[in-house]
Design a protein around this motif. Sequence first.
Motif, PDB file in Angstrom:
ATOM      1  N   TRP A  48       0.828  -1.206   0.000  1.00 27.67           N
ATOM      2  CA  TRP A  48       0.000   0.000   0.000  1.00 27.67           C
ATOM      3  C   TRP A  48       0.860   1.253   0.000  1.00 27.67           C
ATOM      4  O   TRP A  48       0.552   2.231  -0.676  1.00 27.67           O
ATOM      5  CB  TRP A  48      -0.956   0.001   1.205  1.00 27.67           C
ATOM      6  CG  TRP A  48      -2.251  -0.662   0.918  1.00 27.67           C
ATOM      7  CD1 TRP A  48      -2.727  -1.812   1.467  1.00 27.67           C
ATOM      8  CD2 TRP A  48      -3.247  -0.247  -0.021  1.00 27.67           C
ATOM      9  NE1 TRP A  48      -3.950  -2.149   0.931  1.00 27.67           N
ATOM     10  CE2 TRP A  48      -4.294  -1.201   0.018  1.00 27.67           C
ATOM     11  CE3 TRP A  48      -3.353   0.816  -0.902  1.00 27.67           C
ATOM     12  CZ2 TRP A  48      -5.434  -1.101  -0.777  1.00 27.67           C
ATOM     13  CZ3 TRP A  48      -4.495   0.916  -1.705  1.00 27.67           C
ATOM     14  CH2 TRP A  48      -5.512  -0.036  -1.636  1.00 27.67           C
ATOM     15  N   VAL A  49       1.940   1.240   0.761  1.00 30.08           N
ATOM     16  CA  VAL A  49       2.830   2.407   0.775  1.00 30.08           C
ATOM     17  C   VAL A  49       3.482   2.578  -0.591  1.00 30.08           C
ATOM     18  O   VAL A  49       3.547   3.685  -1.134  1.00 30.08           O
ATOM     19  CB  VAL A  49       3.894   2.268   1.875  1.00 30.08           C
ATOM     20  CG1 VAL A  49       4.839   3.463   1.860  1.00 30.08           C
ATOM     21  CG2 VAL A  49       3.243   2.149   3.240  1.00 30.08           C
ATOM     22  N   ARG A  50       3.964   1.498  -1.169  1.00 27.65           N
ATOM     23  CA  ARG A  50       4.562   1.571  -2.499  1.00 27.65           C
ATOM     24  C   ARG A  50       3.544   2.033  -3.529  1.00 27.65           C
ATOM     25  O   ARG A  50       3.865   2.762  -4.466  1.00 27.65           O
ATOM     26  CB  ARG A  50       5.134   0.205  -2.896  1.00 27.65           C
ATOM     27  CG  ARG A  50       6.435  -0.106  -2.173  1.00 27.65           C
ATOM     28  CD  ARG A  50       6.831  -1.574  -2.226  1.00 27.65           C
ATOM     29  NE  ARG A  50       6.460  -2.254  -3.433  1.00 27.65           N
ATOM     30  CZ  ARG A  50       5.924  -3.485  -3.470  1.00 27.65           C
ATOM     31  NH1 ARG A  50       5.683  -4.142  -2.345  1.00 27.65           N
ATOM     32  NH2 ARG A  50       5.627  -4.048  -4.610  1.00 27.65           N
ATOM     33  N   CYS A  51       2.293   1.633  -3.336  1.00 21.06           N
ATOM     34  CA  CYS A  51       1.220   2.035  -4.257  1.00 21.06           C
ATOM     35  C   CYS A  51       1.124   3.546  -4.348  1.00 21.06           C
ATOM     36  O   CYS A  51       1.062   4.121  -5.444  1.00 21.06           O
ATOM     37  CB  CYS A  51      -0.105   1.445  -3.786  1.00 21.06           C
ATOM     38  SG  CYS A  51      -1.554   2.061  -4.686  1.00 21.06           S
ATOM     39  N   TYR A  52       1.123   4.232  -3.200  1.00 21.28           N
ATOM     40  CA  TYR A  52       0.983   5.691  -3.222  1.00 21.28           C
ATOM     41  C   TYR A  52       2.224   6.357  -3.806  1.00 21.28           C
ATOM     42  O   TYR A  52       2.132   7.412  -4.445  1.00 21.28           O
ATOM     43  CB  TYR A  52       0.683   6.204  -1.821  1.00 21.28           C
ATOM     44  CG  TYR A  52      -0.732   5.895  -1.383  1.00 21.28           C
ATOM     45  CD1 TYR A  52      -1.809   6.355  -2.126  1.00 21.28           C
ATOM     46  CD2 TYR A  52      -1.000   5.119  -0.257  1.00 21.28           C
ATOM     47  CE1 TYR A  52      -3.108   6.062  -1.766  1.00 21.28           C
ATOM     48  CE2 TYR A  52      -2.303   4.827   0.118  1.00 21.28           C
ATOM     49  CZ  TYR A  52      -3.357   5.300  -0.639  1.00 21.28           C
ATOM     50  OH  TYR A  52      -4.641   5.004  -0.280  1.00 21.28           O
ATOM     51  N   VAL A  53       3.388   5.769  -3.604  1.00 24.49           N
ATOM     52  CA  VAL A  53       4.600   6.283  -4.245  1.00 24.49           C
ATOM     53  C   VAL A  53       4.464   6.152  -5.759  1.00 24.49           C
ATOM     54  O   VAL A  53       4.712   7.103  -6.515  1.00 24.49           O
ATOM     55  CB  VAL A  53       5.847   5.522  -3.761  1.00 24.49           C
ATOM     56  CG1 VAL A  53       7.076   5.948  -4.552  1.00 24.49           C
ATOM     57  CG2 VAL A  53       6.072   5.759  -2.268  1.00 24.49           C
ATOM     58  N   ILE A  54       4.069   4.972  -6.216  1.00 23.62           N
ATOM     59  CA  ILE A  54       3.971   4.706  -7.644  1.00 23.62           C
ATOM     60  C   ILE A  54       2.858   5.539  -8.287  1.00 23.62           C
ATOM     61  O   ILE A  54       2.976   5.966  -9.446  1.00 23.62           O
ATOM     62  CB  ILE A  54       3.746   3.205  -7.900  1.00 23.62           C
ATOM     63  CG1 ILE A  54       5.035   2.428  -7.580  1.00 23.62           C
ATOM     64  CG2 ILE A  54       3.311   2.933  -9.330  1.00 23.62           C
ATOM     65  CD1 ILE A  54       6.234   2.818  -8.445  1.00 23.62           C
ATOM     66  N   GLN A  55       1.777   5.814  -7.552  1.00 20.47           N
ATOM     67  CA  GLN A  55       0.717   6.653  -8.117  1.00 20.47           C
ATOM     68  C   GLN A  55       1.226   8.061  -8.399  1.00 20.47           C
ATOM     69  O   GLN A  55       0.884   8.664  -9.422  1.00 20.47           O
ATOM     70  CB  GLN A  55      -0.484   6.686  -7.174  1.00 20.47           C
ATOM     71  CG  GLN A  55      -1.271   5.396  -7.198  1.00 20.47           C
ATOM     72  CD  GLN A  55      -2.518   5.455  -6.339  1.00 20.47           C
ATOM     73  OE1 GLN A  55      -2.689   6.353  -5.522  1.00 20.47           O
ATOM     74  NE2 GLN A  55      -3.399   4.490  -6.515  1.00 20.47           N
ATOM     75  N   SER A  56       2.053   8.586  -7.494  1.00 22.10           N
ATOM     76  CA  SER A  56       2.675   9.880  -7.761  1.00 22.10           C
ATOM     77  C   SER A  56       3.616   9.775  -8.964  1.00 22.10           C
ATOM     78  O   SER A  56       3.708  10.703  -9.773  1.00 22.10           O
ATOM     79  CB  SER A  56       3.457  10.350  -6.532  1.00 22.10           C
ATOM     80  OG  SER A  56       2.581  10.771  -5.521  1.00 22.10           O
ATOM     81  N   TYR A  57       4.295   8.652  -9.065  1.00 21.07           N
ATOM     82  CA  TYR A  57       5.169   8.439 -10.222  1.00 21.07           C
ATOM     83  C   TYR A  57       4.356   8.419 -11.517  1.00 21.07           C
ATOM     84  O   TYR A  57       4.771   8.985 -12.538  1.00 21.07           O
ATOM     85  CB  TYR A  57       5.932   7.119 -10.072  1.00 21.07           C
ATOM     86  CG  TYR A  57       6.595   6.698 -11.359  1.00 21.07           C
ATOM     87  CD1 TYR A  57       7.708   7.388 -11.840  1.00 21.07           C
ATOM     88  CD2 TYR A  57       6.088   5.645 -12.119  1.00 21.07           C
ATOM     89  CE1 TYR A  57       8.306   7.035 -13.039  1.00 21.07           C
ATOM     90  CE2 TYR A  57       6.677   5.278 -13.314  1.00 21.07           C
ATOM     91  CZ  TYR A  57       7.782   5.968 -13.773  1.00 21.07           C
ATOM     92  OH  TYR A  57       8.361   5.617 -14.958  1.00 21.07           O
ATOM     93  N   TYR A 107      -6.561   1.977 -11.843  1.00 20.95           N
ATOM     94  CA  TYR A 107      -6.602   0.726 -12.601  1.00 20.95           C
ATOM     95  C   TYR A 107      -5.211   0.092 -12.667  1.00 20.95           C
ATOM     96  O   TYR A 107      -5.048  -1.106 -12.430  1.00 20.95           O
ATOM     97  CB  TYR A 107      -7.133   0.977 -14.014  1.00 20.95           C
ATOM     98  CG  TYR A 107      -7.243  -0.288 -14.837  1.00 20.95           C
ATOM     99  CD1 TYR A 107      -8.411  -1.049 -14.788  1.00 20.95           C
ATOM    100  CD2 TYR A 107      -6.190  -0.740 -15.623  1.00 20.95           C
ATOM    101  CE1 TYR A 107      -8.519  -2.226 -15.516  1.00 20.95           C
ATOM    102  CE2 TYR A 107      -6.280  -1.911 -16.346  1.00 20.95           C
ATOM    103  CZ  TYR A 107      -7.446  -2.651 -16.291  1.00 20.95           C
ATOM    104  OH  TYR A 107      -7.548  -3.829 -17.010  1.00 20.95           O
ATOM    105  N   VAL A 108      -4.212   0.909 -12.980  1.00 14.34           N
ATOM    106  CA  VAL A 108      -2.843   0.400 -13.064  1.00 14.34           C
ATOM    107  C   VAL A 108      -2.353  -0.056 -11.693  1.00 14.34           C
ATOM    108  O   VAL A 108      -1.694  -1.091 -11.561  1.00 14.34           O
ATOM    109  CB  VAL A 108      -1.902   1.467 -13.656  1.00 14.34           C
ATOM    110  CG1 VAL A 108      -0.444   1.012 -13.577  1.00 14.34           C
ATOM    111  CG2 VAL A 108      -2.281   1.760 -15.102  1.00 14.34           C
ATOM    112  N   SER A 109      -2.684   0.710 -10.647  1.00  8.48           N
ATOM    113  CA  SER A 109      -2.294   0.319  -9.288  1.00  8.48           C
ATOM    114  C   SER A 109      -2.879  -1.032  -8.913  1.00  8.48           C
ATOM    115  O   SER A 109      -2.204  -1.887  -8.337  1.00  8.48           O
ATOM    116  CB  SER A 109      -2.772   1.374  -8.271  1.00  8.48           C
ATOM    117  OG  SER A 109      -2.193   2.626  -8.528  1.00  8.48           O
TER     118      SER A 109
END
Length: 392
Positions: free
Chosen positions: A84-93, A118-120
């Motif tokens: 979940w933490v990586r998800c929010y990092v990657i969403q900003s990416y 969707y990608v997340s």
Amino acid sequence: MKVTNLPILCQNADFIIYGEKEDNSKIEKILDDLTRDRKSVDKILNLGDNYQPFNLVLLGKYKKEEPATYFAGWNTDNFEDSSWVRCYVIQSYIYWRTGWKNRDEAPNWWTCEGIKWYVSNKLYGFYKSYDLLRNNYIVNIIKESNGKPDVVEYFNNLLIEKEYRNYEKPKLDFFMVKYLHEIEKLDFDTILNTEFDTKEIITKMYHYYNDYFEISKIPQSFGEINTPEQLLDYINVNFRLGYMKKSGECTRSYESMHTHYRTATMEEIEKNKILNCCDTNRFIKHFLDEHQIENKQFCVYKFNTEKNEWMSHFFTAFKRGNAWYSFEATNFLNNGIVKYFNLNQIVQMQKDMFWGMNEHVKCIDVLIPAGLSMGEVQNLVEGKEEYKMTKN
């Protein structure tokens, strides 16, 4: 202090992670995982390899001070699963990588949000099962439109509201993009750059997923419920945020909850369709006890000295056969009934989800009575022994 003045914990061609050198023995693995996630995003969105080899991620307790900085305040050693933490990092990416700095510039803002979620989901598999995806649809589509005379008109107007855009969860935009990509077979670039008739897309999406998820079979009254799954459907469709005040009034706001809250009776919960983690899980436990289904209720919590508030989350597990199942109805991002091998896995999952308030975990072996204030609930919970991760 600017984040770039902090020590560099680790870096590679894809990320630089700044922060204090606290207990972060897993930081190298997190970096490897983020790098793998980033490459997966590039492949899913067909972005190619021509990009700036720099994305700044901050690990620590500091404010975001630069546009290229993503603030992710977590201690990596606290997690079994950092997804979940990586998800929010990657969403900003995803926003940074695709140039969606101003989502209002897209033909439809919801396409940016929908593609992001969707990608997340595709990357981390949060809703990979039919059941979890269905729960998400019921919470964010069916409950949202419950009682509205014109569902399509209601959702079309909702898409215009800026407040709705800021809800950090996979909602209407997620299912619209999912429908366009999987059913209409449109690629992401086409979705992003097309000016859609939103009413038409909402209508098609709504009818398709209502049939797909068999929404017409959801129980309409509490008396029709015989299984935990039916109870979850009932809560997901009907319950909304709220709590009973000491005065006897039911409020749909969480404002001043720590001061005015009292635990509701089962009749009040059913009548007012109250959704807060304590009363909803008391309601769940009441149902499981009445149906002689073995269950455990837990609370993760800490005391926030800055706000002078007791921060907590209640959750329930029940046993079926030789397996334990989590029953989560108040954490929308983790909504559902999920099978686990043992209670330890369920408790660890909740600790990972609520890492900001998981200093303590207690098993509540009784049905918390009605009429208790927040302070009395706190005393009851804190009086229990700490849950120990043992074989079960």
